[in-house]
Design a protein around this motif. Structure first.
Motif, PDB file in Angstrom:
ATOM      1  N   PHE A  69       0.599   3.427   3.058  1.00 45.81           N
ATOM      2  CA  PHE A  69       1.410   2.714   4.341  1.00 45.81           C
ATOM      3  C   PHE A  69       3.009   2.977   4.192  1.00 45.81           C
ATOM      4  CE2 PHE A  69       3.381  -1.064   6.164  1.00 45.81           C
ATOM      5  CZ  PHE A  69       2.993  -1.124   7.365  1.00 45.81           C
TER       6      PHE A  69
ATOM      7  N   ALA B  74       0.229   4.406  10.481  1.00 44.12           N
ATOM      8  CA  ALA B  74       0.451   3.474   9.838  1.00 44.12           C
ATOM      9  C   ALA B  74      -0.269   2.048  10.220  1.00 44.12           C
ATOM     10  CB  ALA B  74       1.993   3.264   9.597  1.00 44.12           C
ATOM     11  N   GLU B  75      -0.276   1.979  11.606  1.00 41.02           N
ATOM     12  CA  GLU B  75      -0.689   0.740  12.050  1.00 41.02           C
ATOM     13  C   GLU B  75      -2.136   0.645  11.768  1.00 41.02           C
ATOM     14  OE1 GLU B  75      -0.052  -1.487  16.210  1.00 41.02           O
ATOM     15  OE2 GLU B  75      -1.423   0.190  16.330  1.00 41.02           O
TER      16      GLU B  75
ATOM     17  N   ASN C 106       0.709  -1.209   0.021  1.00 47.11           N
ATOM     18  CA  ASN C 106       0.134  -0.009   0.066  1.00 47.11           C
ATOM     19  C   ASN C 106       0.889   1.048   0.177  1.00 47.11           C
ATOM     20  OD1 ASN C 106      -1.341   2.294   0.963  1.00 47.11           O
ATOM     21  ND2 ASN C 106      -2.984   0.918   1.441  1.00 47.11           N
TER      22      ASN C 106
ATOM     23  N   GLN D  35      -3.689   2.009   9.151  1.00 45.70           N
ATOM     24  CA  GLN D  35      -3.962   1.773   7.758  1.00 45.70           C
ATOM     25  C   GLN D  35      -3.743   0.268   7.602  1.00 45.70           C
ATOM     26  OE1 GLN D  35      -4.415   3.932   5.034  1.00 45.70           O
ATOM     27  NE2 GLN D  35      -4.913   1.892   3.996  1.00 45.70           N
ATOM     28  N   LEU D  36      -2.774  -0.432   8.193  1.00 40.99           N
ATOM     29  CA  LEU D  36      -2.340  -1.580   8.036  1.00 40.99           C
ATOM     30  C   LEU D  36      -3.437  -2.540   8.814  1.00 40.99           C
ATOM     31  CD1 LEU D  36      -0.154  -3.951   7.428  1.00 40.99           C
ATOM     32  CD2 LEU D  36       0.378  -3.769   9.981  1.00 40.99           C
TER      33      LEU D  36
ATOM     34  N   ASP E 262      -6.935  -1.626   6.055  1.00 42.74           N
ATOM     35  CA  ASP E 262      -6.633  -2.708   5.132  1.00 42.74           C
ATOM     36  C   ASP E 262      -6.873  -4.066   5.659  1.00 42.74           C
ATOM     37  OD1 ASP E 262      -5.835  -0.949   3.440  1.00 42.74           O
ATOM     38  OD2 ASP E 262      -3.971  -0.969   3.375  1.00 42.74           O
TER      39      ASP E 262
END
Length: 127
Positions: free
Chosen positions: A55, A80-81, A52, A83-84, A88
């Motif tokens: 990310f 970021a976490e 991504n 997003q992950l 996602d």
């Protein structure tokens, strides 16, 4: 679902022929990057080929642009976490390791290190 010996799991990882995998990772240093960098595009530990650009950009921002700004860096890793995991759903953490212990009050020079072996060389019991 099937349980595999380690060698077979490595072969399956290399082929990419799986839909989901239950595995583990333990930190080797005290920083969010020890976990989150596993999912960077192109990481050798990114067995599912998660990718991504948003990310990846957040990881660069945290590790390069904010390397000397701890509070900003921390908040970027949180982004970021999210997003992950939240956006996602690339990873679903299931377990966090912990250790409970009892300690004698007479025990001296005993130090606990969260990500390293305990050194007992200078530990002694007070008389």
């Amino acid at each position: 679902m099937k349980t595999l010996p380690y060698k077979s799991r490595l072969e399956l990882n290399a082929s990419g022929d799986f839909q989901a995998q239950l595995t583990r990772w333990g930190p080797d240093y005290q920083d969010p990057s020890t976990f989150i960098d596993l999912f960077k595009t192109g990481s050798s530990y990114n067995m599912m080929d998660y990718s991504n650009p948003t990310f990846d950009d957040l990881l660069v921002k945290a590790s390069v642009d904010e390397a000397t700004k701890p509070a900003d860096r921390w908040n970027t890793y949180i982004e970021a976490e999210k997003q992950l995991i939240k956006e996602d759903a690339a990873s679903a953490p299931l377990y966090q390791n912990a250790v409970a212990s009892l300690e004698n009050a007479k025990l001296k020079n005993y130090e606990r290190f969260p990500y390293a072996s305990t050194m007992l060389k200078y530990v002694y019991l007070e008389k």
